[in-house]
Write an enzyme that holds these catalytic residues in place. Structure first.
Site, short mmCIF file in Angstrom:
data_model
loop_
_atom_site.label_atom_id
_atom_site.label_comp_id
_atom_site.label_asym_id
_atom_site.label_seq_id
_atom_site.Cartn_x
_atom_site.Cartn_y
_atom_site.Cartn_z
N GLY A 36 0.92 -1.22 0.03
CA GLY A 36 -0.06 0.10 0.12
C GLY A 36 0.82 1.12 0.00
N TYR A 37 0.26 2.34 0.00
CA TYR A 37 1.13 3.76 -0.18
C TYR A 37 0.55 4.61 1.04
CZ TYR A 37 2.20 1.68 -4.74
OH TYR A 37 2.71 0.90 -5.53
N LEU A 38 1.54 5.18 1.70
CA LEU A 38 1.51 6.24 2.54
C LEU A 38 1.19 7.64 1.76
CD1 LEU A 38 4.22 5.55 5.13
CD2 LEU A 38 1.78 4.96 5.47
#
Lengths: 167, 167
Positions: A38-40
């Site tokens: 996932g991406y921050l």
């Protein structure tokens, strides 16, 4: 870059070519490892990715392309930290795939079989040092999609494969 | 959390009390380490910070407060990576300060003397485990600013001390 690169590293030129696959001929050639990522942050010019590959966590920062290279930094992090960040801090949805590393000749192919909202999508990637380097294409390799931004992992989070037909 | 915490860690409750200082009585009590830090992301509920403390780089992810605790993860990274990220990927300006760790009794005080656009600001922080814990305040401690968001490091980047008088 594979999940075997466990040391902090900044990379110079990274040229990846990406293809669809035509048939399942690759399946007997390698064993898969489950990935969750996932991406921050996931914006133009900057991505901060959290990934679990098998039982190892990673944090990766990818910058904009500067000249011919893209700034990229990857660090191993504890699995429990990666899980907490994926569950609590990353923008949903979390991308899930099984990655199969397959060595053919001198090249490392990485087949990504996507799950979840991207189920049905299978992509083969190979890293080359020169854009014009000749590649022996296995017979299961189909159309090249290197320059189609829909296939970027960062975009498959925002606009998954299962929704492409809705356009 | 100080720059001596070099192991990846997620923290439970972190209660920091922050004060202005009244005079230079603290200066003879500790030696300063130069800090440079910037943010890859700096928004409500999520900060990704790159810091150089002395000769060590760090990457820190701070999440929103969940219940009474804030998710926080810190990893040591190579100095050269931290420099590149501060120079190329972090939102300017880069925050610069000198941090003086000072132990008094059982408490670790951290005095931050800001430089650059925050020059003139000196803040003393102490971490406690309980909001109501009694603290022996040294005589150089002035007004408490724990609850004033202007003093958050993340906000001192966006709206530095030198510009406060412009309001």
């Amino acid at each position: 870059m594979t999940h075997n690169d466990i040391y902090p590293t900044s990379m110079a030129t990274e040229i990846e070519r990406k293809f669809l696959v035509k048939h399942d001929g690759w399946r007997s050639l390698g064993r898969g490892t489950p990935y969750r990522q996932g991406y921050l942050v996931n914006q133009k010019g900057l991505a901060v990715r959290v990934r679990i590959a098998g039982e190892q966590g990673y944090m990766t920062v990818k910058g904009a392309t500067v000249g011919v290279s893209r700034l990229e930094y990857e660090y191993p992090i504890p699995l429990s930290d990666a899980r907490e960040m994926l569950d609590n801090l990353c923008e949903p949805p979390i991308l899930e795939k099984i990655r199969y590393p397959i060595v053919i000749g001198s090249l490392l192919w990485e087949i990504d079989e996507f799950l979840g909202e991207n189920q049905g999508l299978i992509v083969a990637e190979v890293e080359v040092t020169d854009e014009n380097q000749a590649i022996d294409l296995p017979d299961w390799i189909g159309e090249e999609v290197s320059y189609d931004p829909r296939y970027y992992n960062a975009n498959l989070v925002k606009f998954p494969y299962s929704k492409w037909s809705e356009i």
